[in-house]
Every structure is written in structure tokens, then in C-alpha cells.
Design an enzyme around this catalytic site. Structure first.
Site, mmCIF file in Angstrom:
data_model
loop_
_atom_site.group_PDB
_atom_site.id
_atom_site.type_symbol
_atom_site.label_atom_id
_atom_site.label_comp_id
_atom_site.label_asym_id
_atom_site.label_seq_id
_atom_site.Cartn_x
_atom_site.Cartn_y
_atom_site.Cartn_z
ATOM 1 N N LYS A 55 2.606 -5.865 -0.386
ATOM 2 C CA LYS A 55 3.494 -5.075 -1.248
ATOM 3 C C LYS A 55 4.960 -5.515 -1.211
ATOM 4 O O LYS A 55 5.702 -5.278 -2.168
ATOM 5 C CB LYS A 55 3.407 -3.600 -0.852
ATOM 6 N N SER A 307 -5.782 -7.417 1.643
ATOM 7 C CA SER A 307 -4.465 -7.053 1.123
ATOM 8 C C SER A 307 -3.556 -6.353 2.123
ATOM 9 O O SER A 307 -2.342 -6.327 1.941
ATOM 10 C CB SER A 307 -4.626 -6.171 -0.119
#
Length: 406
Positions: A55, A307
Site C-alpha cells: 500500500k 500483498s
């Protein structure tokens, strides 16, 4: 279908902008998992980033494009955790003030991970959507710049830089498996990859209990799905982005879903086989591949995008137990027995004869529904797999015991 708002050029410009702040994460070949899944499997380890997730890529790209006036006012976002850390980190590195609105249900590890970058943290609501509305309210009141977790073109471009790294690291890739929440990561990666080589297959993975993107694609328009709790909390989004949706429509080949048990099992698998810690949202791609949710995978050069790895220790403990149970490595069962001396030793002898390890025993005669003269014994045992469990149960039943697996 509306025109896509992002191009490969935008992603390349983002890569140039954020390069000094981002780790080029490893893309490692896994021989063990390749053998288990019958494909040539690589793991793109975004859990190695400073904030433990991808992110920060999108956050840096957005913040580095702010005007001086916007920098002075500061930024705000809403997030279940990883985007919060990414924005807080990017803001601190850039010398600007950040306010983060997080759901009250956010795992403690993600709250603490965000706090270390010194933003103002506001806990509000029980879901991302409730936190989002609060952040918008504060944004209007204070003149902040809002950094959307997934629906901002600059954020999407930043996330797409993962795809550019994959082009360099594995140029002969055939399939990429990407987690989906609101769609920012897969939209950015798909733009980068498909505009470079449209033959590469892009597969998205959602939690089965909250498949917002899959349902939207089926409907041909964005639809809301009911919010549901999932161990993949980082992708628990009820409504996908208006900017991500058309990009996914155009570039993504398919979307599959995975169950909570399959996600838990994937976390255990990655930890044991690859010594890498993935959170629930980070492990959904591995869950999809390992549990055969994606057809025609044999011998394909496949990249699974891990992720993120930000997971609360208490949550991890629970997930490990669920993952082990899914794999048949743990079993729990009740046995109805005559209430007489030596019965526990007899039961233990049968279990030990099958080389199963007893982890816990609970002997209940007063608070169960058994008849007088009977007792209920609950065992939790460590086993080698489902066949081993069946062997233990079979031996107990041969000796006349009534067994109920949980």
C-alpha cells in the site's frame, strides 16, 4: 463501459516518482509449492515492504504529487490497516501531517503499526465503509486532501508499479494471481502487465464471504454486497471503486473466491513451506492456487502476489489452528465412554497406538447430556492428515467407543 483512466505511461511515471522510497520486493521461485500445485510457482513478496504491504506504493505516488498548499493542509484517509500504514509512512517521510480513520474492529497489530509513523488516529465504526464516511466528514471540515485506499488514479498507478517489477523479474510469466478488495492493486497491475503483454493471464481472488468485484462483474455494473467479517480483513470491501471497476472489466481475465478455511490453510502453508508470514488478504492468491480454484494451471509460469503480512499475533494463533484443522493436522472429537476407573488410560492407549499426539483432554460427567454411568471425553489430537484421523477413529470404534468428530 467508461474509458479507462490509467495507462502504462502513468504507471511508469509513478515508478520513477516513488523509486527512492520503495523496496523492489523479491519474486522468489518455490520448488515445494510448484510441486504441490503442478505449476512453476513464484511468490511476489510485498510483505517485505517497510510497512509490511504494497500500500505504501500508491500512498507515496499520491503524496509526492501534492501541491504546496495541499501539503500544508495535510492528508486524511480511511483504512482497515495497510493503507493506513502506507499513508502514515509516506506522510512522515514527506514531512506532512496525516489523519487516519480506522474501523474499531481493526486488528491491534495494524493500529500499532500505523501509530509508529505518528499520525492522528481516529477509530470509528465497525467496517471500512463506516470509517470512510467519518473520514470524508473530517476531510470537509478541515480542508485535508483525501487519499482513497483504492479509487484514486494516482494510488492505482502507484500500486501498478508491482507489475513493472514483475516484467523485469519474470518476463516470461504466464499467469498472475492478485488479491482483490476495492480493486486498486489488481487494476494497477493489470494495466501495467496487459498493456505490455496482453497474453499474460490476470486472475483476481476475493474472500468468498464478500465478493464485491465478482458480483459487480456478473451484474455488469457496480453493486453493493453485504459486509461480512473475514480473516482477509484487508480486502473486506462491500463496494468496489468507480475507477477500478472499468479497469478490471477491461483487463482482468477471471475472478475466483476462496473460503475462510482455505485462506487459513494458505497462511499455514506459506509459513511452513516458505517461512513467510502472510496476512489473510495476502494469502488469498495462494489459497486459490493450492485449492485448485483456477483451471488450466498445469506447468504454467505463475506468480502469486503476497500483498501483505500484517497480522495480529492472537489472530495468527487462531488462524494457525484453523489451517491445521483444514489440513487434517489437528482433530477434535468427543467420545462417549462408561464412567469407570482407567477409561482415560484405555482411550489414550488406543490413540497412542496410532502415533497420534494428544494435545488436550476434557473429561465431563456432570455438565453433558450423557446418561448416568456414562461420561463424555473431548480430545484434541495432532495428526499427520485426514487419513490418520480416520485410522484413529476407526480403532476407537473397533473397541466399542462412540466417536463424534467436531
Amino acid at each position: 463501459m467508461s474509458s479507462p483512466i490509467l495507462s502504462l505511461k502513468d504507471v511508469r511515471q509513478a515508478e520513477q516518482r516513488i523509486r527512492p522510497y520503495i523496496l523492489k520486493s523479491p519474486c522468489t521461485y518455490s520448488q515445494k509449492l510448484s510441486m504441490a500445485t503442478c505449476c512453476e510457482l513464484f511468490l511476489k513478496l510485498e510483505n517485505f515492504q517497510m510497512t509490511g504491504a504494497y500500500k505504501q506504493r500508491g500512498a507515496f505516488n499520491k503524496i509526492l504529487k501534492l501541491t504546496e498548499q495541499e501539503r500544508q493542509a495535510g492528508v486524511i484517509t480511511s483504512s482497515a490497516g495497510n493503507h493506513a500504514q502506507g499513508v502514515a509512512y509516506a506522510a512522515e517521510r514527506s514531512g506532512i501531517h496525516a489523519t487516519i480513520v480506522m474501523p474499531e474492529t481493526t486488528p491491534l497489530a495494524k493500529i500499532q503499526g500505523t501509530k509508529k509513523f505518528n499520525p492522528d488516529i481516529v477509530l470509528h465504526g465497525n467496517s471500512y465503509d463506516e470509517a470512510y464516511l467519518k473520514a470524508r466528514e473530517l476531510c470537509e471540515a478541515n480542508g485535508y486532501t483525501f487519499i482513497h485506499p483504492f479509487n484514486d488514479p494516482d494510488v492505482i498507478a502507484g500500486q501498478g508499479t508491482v507489475g513493472l517489477e514483475l516484467i523485469e523479474q519474470c518476463p516470461d510469466m504466464e499467469t498472475i494471481i492478485v488479491p482483490i478488495g476495492g480493486g486498486g492493486l489488481i487494476a494497477g497491475v493489470a494495466v501495467a502487465i496487459k498493456e505490455w503483454n496482453p497474453k499474460v493471464q490476470i486472475i483476481g481472488v476475493e474472500a468468498q464471504v464478500i465478493p464485491a468485484m465478482q458480483k459487480s462483474l456478473e451484474a455488469g455494473q457496480i453493486v453493493d454486497v453485504p459486509y461480512a467479517k473475514t480473516i482477509a480483513d484487508g480486502i473486506a470491501v462491500s463496494r468496489v471503486g468507480t475507477n477500478t471497476f472499468p479497469l478490471v472489466q477491461k483487463y482482468v481475465d477471471d475472478i475466483v473466491t476462496v473460503s475462510e478455511e482455505e485462506i487459513a490453510n494458505a497462511i499455514v502453508l506459506l509459513l511452513e513451506q516458505e517461512k513467510t508470514l502472510a496476512e489473510g488478504a495476502g494469502a488469498v492468491g495462494m489459497a486459490a492456487v493450492y485449492h485448485h480454484k483456477i483451471p488450466r494451471m498445469n506447468n504454467r509460469k505463475t506468480i502469486v502476489l503476497i500483498s501483505g503480512g500484517n497480522i495480529d499475533s492472537n489472530t495468527l494463533s487462531t488462524i494457525l489452528e484453523r489451517g491445521l484443522a483444514k489440513a487434517g493436522r489437528l482433530a477434535s472429537f468427543h467420545v462417549l465412554v462408561p464412567d469407570r476407573p482407567g477409561i482415560l488410560a484405555e482411550l489414550s492407549r488406543v490413540i497412542a497406538s496410532r502415533r497420534a499426539n494428544i494435545l488436550q483432554i476434557s473429561h465431563n460427567r456432570s455438565y453433558s447430556k450423557t446418561s448416568l454411568g456414562e461420561a463424555e471425553v473431548e480430545f484434541t489430537i495432532e495428526t499427520r492428515g485426514h487419513e490418520h484421523i480416520a485410522e484413529v477413529v476407526q480403532d476407537l470404534e473397533k473397541d466399542g467407543f462412540i466417536v463424534h468428530l467436531k
